[in-house]
Write a protein that holds these residues in place. Structure first.
Motif, PDB file in Angstrom:
ATOM      1  N   TRP A  78      34.699   2.833  37.941  1.00  0.00           N
ATOM      2  CA  TRP A  78      34.930   1.847  36.892  1.00  0.00           C
ATOM      3  C   TRP A  78      34.982   2.445  35.484  1.00  0.00           C
ATOM      4  O   TRP A  78      35.898   2.107  34.714  1.00  0.00           O
ATOM      5  CB  TRP A  78      33.925   0.707  36.976  1.00  0.00           C
ATOM      6  CG  TRP A  78      34.042  -0.262  35.837  1.00  0.00           C
ATOM      7  CD1 TRP A  78      33.086  -0.583  34.928  1.00  0.00           C
ATOM      8  CD2 TRP A  78      35.203  -1.025  35.462  1.00  0.00           C
ATOM      9  NE1 TRP A  78      33.559  -1.493  34.017  1.00  0.00           N
ATOM     10  CE2 TRP A  78      34.862  -1.788  34.323  1.00  0.00           C
ATOM     11  CE3 TRP A  78      36.495  -1.135  35.967  1.00  0.00           C
ATOM     12  CZ2 TRP A  78      35.755  -2.640  33.687  1.00  0.00           C
ATOM     13  CZ3 TRP A  78      37.391  -1.986  35.333  1.00  0.00           C
ATOM     14  CH2 TRP A  78      37.027  -2.736  34.210  1.00  0.00           C
ATOM     15  N   PRO A  79      34.067   3.315  35.069  1.00  0.00           N
ATOM     16  CA  PRO A  79      34.179   3.845  33.699  1.00  0.00           C
ATOM     17  C   PRO A  79      35.520   4.543  33.439  1.00  0.00           C
ATOM     18  O   PRO A  79      36.121   4.358  32.375  1.00  0.00           O
ATOM     19  CB  PRO A  79      33.007   4.838  33.599  1.00  0.00           C
ATOM     20  CG  PRO A  79      32.011   4.334  34.597  1.00  0.00           C
ATOM     21  CD  PRO A  79      32.844   3.792  35.729  1.00  0.00           C
ATOM     22  N   ASN A  80      36.004   5.321  34.398  1.00  0.00           N
ATOM     23  CA  ASN A  80      37.294   5.995  34.227  1.00  0.00           C
ATOM     24  C   ASN A  80      38.452   5.003  34.280  1.00  0.00           C
ATOM     25  O   ASN A  80      39.434   5.142  33.552  1.00  0.00           O
ATOM     26  CB  ASN A  80      37.480   7.083  35.272  1.00  0.00           C
ATOM     27  CG  ASN A  80      36.517   8.235  35.052  1.00  0.00           C
ATOM     28  OD1 ASN A  80      36.079   8.495  33.939  1.00  0.00           O
ATOM     29  ND2 ASN A  80      36.178   8.921  36.121  1.00  0.00           N
ATOM     30  N   ARG A  82      38.264   1.846  33.427  1.00  0.00           N
ATOM     31  CA  ARG A  82      38.194   1.088  32.182  1.00  0.00           C
ATOM     32  C   ARG A  82      38.870   1.880  31.056  1.00  0.00           C
ATOM     33  O   ARG A  82      39.675   1.345  30.296  1.00  0.00           O
ATOM     34  CB  ARG A  82      36.736   0.781  31.830  1.00  0.00           C
ATOM     35  CG  ARG A  82      36.596  -0.102  30.602  1.00  0.00           C
ATOM     36  CD  ARG A  82      35.151  -0.414  30.269  1.00  0.00           C
ATOM     37  NE  ARG A  82      34.464   0.815  29.898  1.00  0.00           N
ATOM     38  CZ  ARG A  82      33.325   1.245  30.443  1.00  0.00           C
ATOM     39  NH1 ARG A  82      32.727   0.543  31.381  1.00  0.00           N
ATOM     40  NH2 ARG A  82      32.782   2.372  30.039  1.00  0.00           N
ATOM     41  N   ALA A  83      38.586   3.167  30.983  1.00  0.00           N
ATOM     42  CA  ALA A  83      39.218   4.013  29.962  1.00  0.00           C
ATOM     43  C   ALA A  83      40.737   4.054  30.154  1.00  0.00           C
ATOM     44  O   ALA A  83      41.490   4.052  29.177  1.00  0.00           O
ATOM     45  CB  ALA A  83      38.639   5.420  30.015  1.00  0.00           C
ATOM     46  N   ASP A  94      38.441  -2.486  24.827  1.00  0.00           N
ATOM     47  CA  ASP A  94      37.297  -1.783  25.399  1.00  0.00           C
ATOM     48  C   ASP A  94      36.023  -2.610  25.289  1.00  0.00           C
ATOM     49  O   ASP A  94      35.229  -2.656  26.224  1.00  0.00           O
ATOM     50  CB  ASP A  94      37.119  -0.408  24.751  1.00  0.00           C
ATOM     51  CG  ASP A  94      36.130   0.450  25.518  1.00  0.00           C
ATOM     52  OD1 ASP A  94      36.109   0.367  26.771  1.00  0.00           O
ATOM     53  OD2 ASP A  94      35.374   1.199  24.882  1.00  0.00           O
ATOM     54  N   GLN A  98      33.498  -3.952  28.524  1.00  0.00           N
ATOM     55  CA  GLN A  98      32.110  -3.527  28.675  1.00  0.00           C
ATOM     56  C   GLN A  98      31.263  -4.596  29.368  1.00  0.00           C
ATOM     57  O   GLN A  98      30.194  -4.302  29.879  1.00  0.00           O
ATOM     58  CB  GLN A  98      31.495  -3.201  27.304  1.00  0.00           C
ATOM     59  CG  GLN A  98      32.146  -2.052  26.582  1.00  0.00           C
ATOM     60  CD  GLN A  98      31.881  -0.714  27.251  1.00  0.00           C
ATOM     61  OE1 GLN A  98      30.894  -0.517  27.922  1.00  0.00           O
ATOM     62  NE2 GLN A  98      32.801   0.219  27.057  1.00  0.00           N
ATOM     63  N   ARG A 103      35.159  -6.375  35.275  1.00  0.00           N
ATOM     64  CA  ARG A 103      35.750  -5.823  36.491  1.00  0.00           C
ATOM     65  C   ARG A 103      35.943  -6.887  37.568  1.00  0.00           C
ATOM     66  O   ARG A 103      37.038  -7.009  38.130  1.00  0.00           O
ATOM     67  CB  ARG A 103      34.922  -4.654  37.020  1.00  0.00           C
ATOM     68  CG  ARG A 103      35.635  -3.945  38.164  1.00  0.00           C
ATOM     69  CD  ARG A 103      34.848  -2.786  38.678  1.00  0.00           C
ATOM     70  NE  ARG A 103      33.898  -3.314  39.630  1.00  0.00           N
ATOM     71  CZ  ARG A 103      32.855  -2.683  40.104  1.00  0.00           C
ATOM     72  NH1 ARG A 103      32.565  -1.485  39.693  1.00  0.00           N
ATOM     73  NH2 ARG A 103      32.061  -3.231  40.963  1.00  0.00           N
TER      74      ARG A 103
END
Length: 175
Positions: A78-80, A82-83, A94, A98, A103
């Motif tokens: 998810w962090p990648n 999201r980026a 962004d 958060q 998601r």
């Protein structure tokens, strides 16, 4: 297989506004986005294909080790992802992404659009593809999907007939 690839392709188009057409994702970024979408897509594909597949099918399992592996991989990706979504859209998004709800909302909104395109006659092929990919780690399965989509995009660019949408994959992004 074409339906499964279309599912992943649509996820890669998730946050691509018209003005961001020149932005693109590298293979690892596209794989992260694909990983995030796969658990929901797999679950909903199982629902759509329930009457066409045996109860022992991986797609029919709404719980268990197979789906748990994909959910764990989606959490880590998810962090990648999201980026990557921010990269395709606007940095201001962004903050919205958060949220703990971002998601699930994205995948819940997108998956029905993708899974709704499944031709029930393709359920056996999709099941076979998922079964063949199941021994691989989820990251490798996402890599196979993204690599295949990149190849089909390149073939489409050469003028070959392809139903693959224009994907935001960077040229030469295959590993």
């Amino acid at each position: 297989m074409k339906t499964a690839l279309s599912l992943a392709a649509a996820m890669l188009l998730l946050a691509q506004p018209v003005q961001a057409q020149s932005r693109c994702l590298t293979a690892p970024e596209a794989e992260a986005v694909t990983l995030v979408a796969l658990p929901t897509i797999l679950e909903q594909t199982g629902v759509v294909c329930a009457t066409r597949l045996p109860t022992s099918s991986l797609l029919r399992q709404s719980d268990g080790p197979f789906l748990a592996r994909y959910k764990d991989a989606a959490e880590r990706a998810w962090p990648n992802a999201r980026a990557a979504i921010v990269k395709l859209s606007d940095p201001l998004i962004d903050g919205l992404l958060q949220s703990d709800y971002a998601r699930p909302l994205l995948t819940a909104a997108l998956a029905p659009l993708l899974v709704g395109r499944i031709n029930p006659a393709d359920c056996g092929t999709i099941d076979r593809l998922v079964t063949q990919l199941s021994p691989l780690p989820p990251q490798n399965a996402a890599g196979v999907i993204v690599t295949t989509l990149g190849y089909l995009k390149a073939e489409k660019a050469k003028g070959k007939d392809s139903a693959v949408p224009d994907l935001p994959l960077c040229a030469g992004s295959a590993r």
